[in-house]
Design an enzyme around this catalytic site. Structure first.
Site, PDB file in Angstrom:
ATOM      1  N   ASP A  15       0.833  -1.210   0.000  1.00 14.79           N
ATOM      2  CA  ASP A  15       0.000   0.000   0.000  1.00 14.79           C
ATOM      3  C   ASP A  15       0.865   1.257   0.000  1.00 14.79           C
ATOM      4  OD1 ASP A  15      -2.410   1.336  -0.021  1.00 14.79           O
ATOM      5  OD2 ASP A  15      -2.770   1.139   2.131  1.00 14.79           O
ATOM      6  N   GLY A  16       0.307   2.333  -0.549  1.00 13.85           N
ATOM      7  CA  GLY A  16       0.977   3.637  -0.489  1.00 13.85           C
ATOM      8  C   GLY A  16       1.551   4.128  -1.806  1.00 13.85           C
ATOM      9  N   ASN A  17       1.262   3.439  -2.891  1.00 10.98           N
ATOM     10  CA  ASN A  17       1.775   3.888  -4.196  1.00 10.98           C
ATOM     11  C   ASN A  17       1.249   5.282  -4.539  1.00 10.98           C
ATOM     12  OD1 ASN A  17       2.859   1.353  -4.368  1.00 10.98           O
ATOM     13  ND2 ASN A  17       1.539   0.628  -6.025  1.00 10.98           N
ATOM     14  N   ARG A  19       0.063   7.640  -2.454  1.00 13.65           N
ATOM     15  CA  ARG A  19       0.620   8.667  -1.561  1.00 13.65           C
ATOM     16  C   ARG A  19       2.067   8.990  -1.914  1.00 13.65           C
ATOM     17  NH1 ARG A  19      -1.580   5.759   3.644  1.00 13.65           N
ATOM     18  NH2 ARG A  19      -2.163   4.273   2.021  1.00 13.65           N
ATOM     19  N   ARG A  28      -0.505   9.283  -9.967  1.00  8.26           N
ATOM     20  CA  ARG A  28      -0.620   8.048  -9.190  1.00  8.26           C
ATOM     21  C   ARG A  28      -0.013   6.856  -9.930  1.00  8.26           C
ATOM     22  NH1 ARG A  28      -3.969   7.657  -4.843  1.00  8.26           N
ATOM     23  NH2 ARG A  28      -4.317   5.475  -5.355  1.00  8.26           N
ATOM     24  N   HIS A  32       2.563   3.530  -8.968  1.00  5.90           N
ATOM     25  CA  HIS A  32       2.406   2.096  -9.252  1.00  5.90           C
ATOM     26  C   HIS A  32       3.631   1.569 -10.005  1.00  5.90           C
ATOM     27  CE1 HIS A  32      -1.569   2.247  -7.639  1.00  5.90           C
ATOM     28  NE2 HIS A  32      -2.076   2.988  -8.613  1.00  5.90           N
ATOM     29  N   SER A  60      -7.331  -5.646  -5.684  1.00  7.11           N
ATOM     30  CA  SER A  60      -8.394  -6.289  -4.917  1.00  7.11           C
ATOM     31  C   SER A  60      -9.717  -6.252  -5.682  1.00  7.11           C
ATOM     32  CB  SER A  60      -8.563  -5.590  -3.567  1.00  7.11           C
ATOM     33  OG  SER A  60      -9.224  -4.343  -3.738  1.00  7.11           O
ATOM     34  N   THR A  61     -10.667  -7.073  -5.214  1.00  9.93           N
ATOM     35  CA  THR A  61     -12.000  -7.062  -5.841  1.00  9.93           C
ATOM     36  C   THR A  61     -12.680  -5.706  -5.608  1.00  9.93           C
ATOM     37  OG1 THR A  61     -12.772  -8.191  -3.827  1.00  9.93           O
ATOM     38  CG2 THR A  61     -12.483  -9.553  -5.786  1.00  9.93           C
ATOM     39  N   ARG A  66     -12.034   2.245  -8.390  1.00 13.19           N
ATOM     40  CA  ARG A  66     -11.143   3.369  -8.753  1.00 13.19           C
ATOM     41  C   ARG A  66     -11.444   3.873 -10.162  1.00 13.19           C
ATOM     42  NH1 ARG A  66      -5.398   2.498  -5.714  1.00 13.19           N
ATOM     43  NH2 ARG A  66      -6.312   1.727  -3.785  1.00 13.19           N
ATOM     44  N   LEU A 126      11.064 -20.439  -4.961  1.00  8.05           N
ATOM     45  CA  LEU A 126      10.143 -19.473  -4.342  1.00  8.05           C
ATOM     46  C   LEU A 126       8.858 -19.415  -5.164  1.00  8.05           C
ATOM     47  CD1 LEU A 126       9.468 -16.873  -2.607  1.00  8.05           C
ATOM     48  CD2 LEU A 126      10.787 -15.571  -4.278  1.00  8.05           C
ATOM     49  N   VAL A 191      -6.935  -5.107   7.217  1.00 14.96           N
ATOM     50  CA  VAL A 191      -6.690  -6.294   6.394  1.00 14.96           C
ATOM     51  C   VAL A 191      -7.187  -6.112   4.953  1.00 14.96           C
ATOM     52  CG1 VAL A 191      -7.244  -8.766   6.199  1.00 14.96           C
ATOM     53  CG2 VAL A 191      -6.595  -7.816   8.398  1.00 14.96           C
TER      54      VAL A 191
HETATM   55  C1  IPE Z   1      -5.372  -2.937  -0.521  1.00  9.68           C
HETATM   56  O1  IPE Z   1      -5.079  -1.601  -0.584  1.00  9.68           O
HETATM   57  C2  IPE Z   1      -5.313  -3.542  -1.884  1.00  9.68           C
HETATM   58  C3  IPE Z   1      -3.992  -3.669  -2.491  1.00  9.68           C
HETATM   59  C4  IPE Z   1      -2.853  -3.342  -1.929  1.00  9.68           C
HETATM   60  C5  IPE Z   1      -3.993  -4.222  -3.815  1.00  9.68           C
HETATM   61  P1  IPE Z   1      -6.207  -0.490  -0.714  1.00  9.68           P
HETATM   62  O2  IPE Z   1      -5.515   0.813  -0.775  1.00  9.68           O
HETATM   63  O3  IPE Z   1      -7.121  -0.817  -1.839  1.00  9.68           O
HETATM   64  O4  IPE Z   1      -7.025  -0.671   0.642  1.00  9.68           O
HETATM   65  P2  IPE Z   1      -7.932   0.343   1.448  1.00  9.68           P
HETATM   66  O5  IPE Z   1      -8.963   0.868   0.488  1.00  9.68           O
HETATM   67  O6  IPE Z   1      -7.043   1.424   1.960  1.00  9.68           O
HETATM   68  O7  IPE Z   1      -8.514  -0.470   2.565  1.00  9.68           O
HETATM   69  C1  IPE Z   2      -1.551   0.219  -3.409  1.00 11.75           C
HETATM   70  O1  IPE Z   2      -1.344   1.600  -3.419  1.00 11.75           O
HETATM   71  C2  IPE Z   2      -1.687  -0.348  -4.792  1.00 11.75           C
HETATM   72  C3  IPE Z   2      -3.046  -0.763  -5.154  1.00 11.75           C
HETATM   73  C4  IPE Z   2      -4.096  -0.752  -4.389  1.00 11.75           C
HETATM   74  C5  IPE Z   2      -3.219  -1.234  -6.524  1.00 11.75           C
HETATM   75  P1  IPE Z   2      -2.552   2.605  -3.405  1.00 11.75           P
HETATM   76  O2  IPE Z   2      -2.882   2.962  -4.819  1.00 11.75           O
HETATM   77  O3  IPE Z   2      -3.682   2.095  -2.606  1.00 11.75           O
HETATM   78  O4  IPE Z   2      -1.880   3.848  -2.692  1.00 11.75           O
HETATM   79  P2  IPE Z   2      -2.561   4.866  -1.677  1.00 11.75           P
HETATM   80  O5  IPE Z   2      -3.178   4.053  -0.578  1.00 11.75           O
HETATM   81  O6  IPE Z   2      -3.584   5.644  -2.447  1.00 11.75           O
HETATM   82  O7  IPE Z   2      -1.423   5.703  -1.200  1.00 11.75           O
HETATM   83 MG    MG Z   3      -4.203   2.271  -0.634  1.00 16.59          MG
END
Ligand code: IPE
Ligand code: IPE
Ligand code: MG
Length: 237
Positions: A15-17, A19, A28, A32, A60-61, A66, A126, A191
């Protein structure tokens, strides 16, 4: 650096791509793209520490909510990732596995995934389990329906109790072992529908590092945390 215990299966909520990109005034999708490079680093470090299974939450589903442009950017990057890394991944002895619902994925994406799985199916060092169009609740429902339709076909009574052992064979992640260590980056402590069945006894490690910045040090920090845990699985020691 040596560790006393190494998890057999680590799962990462990358998570955090977004941000990361926003903080740098970038799009954004740039986050990624940089995130894909962090996957390269993670797999190399996992090989180094002889971790046998790594699950990566890539889409995720719920991520279909988005904007279409972002969804397209993510899937284009995935295709590019397979095109540019597959040979290297194969040479390193990594086996590609996919967990998730195939029905919403495009033919192009499915072809790439299938080719990657076929090419690498004998690799033993792996397993890199890419969770794509993955949702833990959806997985449990799909698995249960499939188990029931198999029972019907084999004329096994539908009301016979289902054992965890029997059920697990239907999960997208089969035959990977349960998750030992779940890592989530970017400061969130939830989670988000990831591997709900498989994390029953996982240790959770949260870090503020944004996924595109994730590297060897971060994984070492998580492995240190893991070896310091006393796992009891419901028992007393
Ligand atoms: C979880 O991250 C899904 C992936 C990393 C692919 P999200 O950014 O979608 O989760 P929420 O919306 O913050 O819970
Ligand atoms: C996780 O990064 C990657 C995916 C969910 C595909 P995010 O795109 O959720 O990044 P934030 O949470 O907006 O920073
Ligand atoms: Mg996220």
């Amino acid at each position: 650096m040596k560790f006393k215990t190494i998890p057999a299966h680590i799962a990462v909520i990358m998570d955090g791509n977004g941000r990361w990109a926003e903080a740098k005034g970038k799009k954004r999708s740039e986050g990624h793209r940089e995130g894909a490079k962090a996957i390269d680093r993670l797999l190399d470090v996992a090989l180094h520490f002889e971790i046998k299974n790594v699950s990566l939450y890539a889409f995720s589903t719920e991520n279909w909510k988005r904007p279409l442009s972002e969804i397209q950017a993510i899937f284009n990057l995935l295709i590019e990732f397979i095109d540019t890394r597959l040979d290297d991944i194969h040479e390193k002895g990594i086996r590609i596995h996919h967990s998730g619902n195939r029905s919403k994925l495009s033919n192009k994406v499915l072809q790439k995934i299938d080719r990657a799985m076929e090419l690498t199916k004998k690799n033993k060092r792996l397993v890199a389990n890419f969770c794509l169009n993955y949702g833990g609740q959806e997985e449990i429902l799909q698995s249960f329906s499939k188990l029931m339709s198999d029972r019907k076909e084999k004329k096994i009574p539908l009301d016979k109790a289902v054992s965890p052992k029997e059920f697990q064979k239907y999960l997208y992640t089969h035959p990977l072992p349960p998750v030992d260590l779940l890592i989530r980056t970017a400061g969130e402590q939830r989670v988000s529908n990831f591997l709900l069945w498989q994390i029953a006894y996982a240790e959770f490690f949260f870090t503020n590092t944004l996924w595109p910045d994730y590297g060897e040090r971060d994984l070492e920090e998580a492995l240190h945390f893991f070896e310091s845990r006393k796992r009891k699985f419901g028992g007393l020691s």
